[in-house]
Design a protein around this motif. Structure first.
Motif, PDB file in Angstrom:
ATOM      1  N   UNK A  62       0.877  -1.087   0.161  1.00 45.44           N
ATOM      2  CA  UNK A  62       0.063   0.112   0.001  1.00 45.44           C
ATOM      3  C   UNK A  62       0.761   1.432   0.107  1.00 45.44           C
ATOM      4  N   UNK A  63       0.429   2.141  -0.806  1.00 44.75           N
ATOM      5  CA  UNK A  63       1.412   3.562  -1.141  1.00 44.75           C
ATOM      6  C   UNK A  63       2.404   3.415  -1.743  1.00 44.75           C
ATOM      7  N   UNK A  64       2.878   2.003  -2.379  1.00 43.94           N
ATOM      8  CA  UNK A  64       4.107   2.216  -2.958  1.00 43.94           C
ATOM      9  C   UNK A  64       3.639   1.182  -4.157  1.00 43.94           C
ATOM     10  N   UNK A  65       2.975   0.280  -4.123  1.00 49.56           N
ATOM     11  CA  UNK A  65       2.410  -0.649  -5.517  1.00 49.56           C
ATOM     12  C   UNK A  65       3.531  -1.772  -5.727  1.00 49.56           C
ATOM     13  N   UNK A  66       3.629  -2.043  -6.901  1.00 48.60           N
ATOM     14  CA  UNK A  66       4.641  -3.148  -7.168  1.00 48.60           C
ATOM     15  C   UNK A  66       6.244  -2.876  -6.946  1.00 48.60           C
ATOM     16  N   UNK A  67       6.876  -3.744  -6.536  1.00 49.13           N
ATOM     17  CA  UNK A  67       8.327  -3.851  -6.122  1.00 49.13           C
ATOM     18  C   UNK A  67       9.266  -4.082  -7.299  1.00 49.13           C
ATOM     19  N   UNK A  68       8.952  -4.189  -8.454  1.00 50.19           N
ATOM     20  CA  UNK A  68       9.517  -4.488  -9.619  1.00 50.19           C
ATOM     21  C   UNK A  68      10.522  -3.218 -10.289  1.00 50.19           C
ATOM     22  N   UNK A  69       9.761  -2.064  -9.882  1.00 44.89           N
ATOM     23  CA  UNK A  69      10.539  -0.714 -10.222  1.00 44.89           C
ATOM     24  C   UNK A  69      11.393  -0.208  -9.001  1.00 44.89           C
ATOM     25  N   UNK A  70      12.534  -0.022  -9.602  1.00 42.45           N
ATOM     26  CA  UNK A  70      13.922  -0.029  -8.644  1.00 42.45           C
ATOM     27  C   UNK A  70      13.354   1.022  -7.482  1.00 42.45           C
ATOM     28  N   UNK A  71      12.878   2.366  -7.697  1.00 43.26           N
ATOM     29  CA  UNK A  71      12.472   3.448  -6.730  1.00 43.26           C
ATOM     30  C   UNK A  71      11.356   2.879  -5.862  1.00 43.26           C
ATOM     31  N   UNK A  72      10.548   2.058  -6.010  1.00 41.48           N
ATOM     32  CA  UNK A  72       9.483   1.558  -5.560  1.00 41.48           C
ATOM     33  C   UNK A  72      10.105   0.657  -4.257  1.00 41.48           C
TER      34      UNK A  72
END
Length: 212
Positions: A62-72
């Motif tokens: 929640x608040x970040x979404x998917x973790x595949x993106x480096x910044x996330x």
């Protein structure tokens, strides 16, 4: 709060570490992943912050979404504290210095070259007090017992002021009395600070911790 969608892990040698799994971890919950060796509990736990990268599927926060993106992923890891079976402490550092390491994620690379401020030191001392080790604050970690070292690891985790705590078999190397105490501390922190905690445990370790 934290969701897995068909997360699967297959290692490069073809061994399946985790079959497709979908789960939701709720806020303020103390969750135990229980199983025998090789059941995939540590793989599942480590996939939650991509210390083990899923082969397929996704992890959403929640608040970040998917973790595949480096910044996330970087943001998620700053908000996630990890407690390891082998403590991962710096033996020549004092307890206080090790706990202060938990504050590094709150600063830029250049700021970490400067000494920690008074607020960070007070927070870290308070964290050591919560795990019963304030009197050992200036003692080097290599002089502590295994149980005391694990409590330093817990203090470091809460000094990070995380939104999530992951503990990977944190009592595997401890005696029954100490194991019970460590699990109790983690459970109490979950209630007091309302930080969701996910713990992987071998069935033997759970039985050991709650044996008469």
């Amino acid at each position: 709060m934290l969701r897995l969608h068909d997360v699967e892990v297959t290692y490069s040698n073809g061994v399946v570490g985790l079959k497709p799994t979908s789960l939701t971890f709720e806020r303020r919950a103390f969750t135990v992943l229980l199983g025998l060796s090789g059941a995939g509990k540590s793989t599942l736990l480590r996939s939650l912050n991509h210390l083990v990268t899923p082969t397929s599927g996704s992890v959403e926060v929640d608040g970040i979404k998917r973790l595949e993106e480096t910044d996330n992923l970087r943001k998620h890891r700053r908000q996630t504290a990890m407690i390891f079976q082998q403590h991962q402490l710096i033996g020549r550092y004092t307890c206080l210095q090790n706990v202060l390491v938990g504050r590094l994620g709150h600063y830029s690379m250049w700021r970490t070259l400067l000494p920690f401020g008074e607020l960070d030191r007070r927070l870290s001392l308070d964290c050591l007090d919560r795990v019963g080790l304030l009197s050992r604050a200036l003692q080097r970690v290599y002089n502590l017992s295994g149980g005391q070292q694990q409590r330093v690891g817990i203090a470091r985790a809460i000094a990070q002021q995380p939104n999530l705590i992951l503990a990977d078999e944190p009592v595997a190397s401890l005696d029954p009395e100490t194991a019970y105490r460590v699990l109790g501390m983690l459970h109490e922190i979950t209630k007091q600070d309302e930080i969701p905690t996910i713990v992987s445990l071998h069935q033997v370790d759970l039985a050991k911790a709650f044996a008469d």
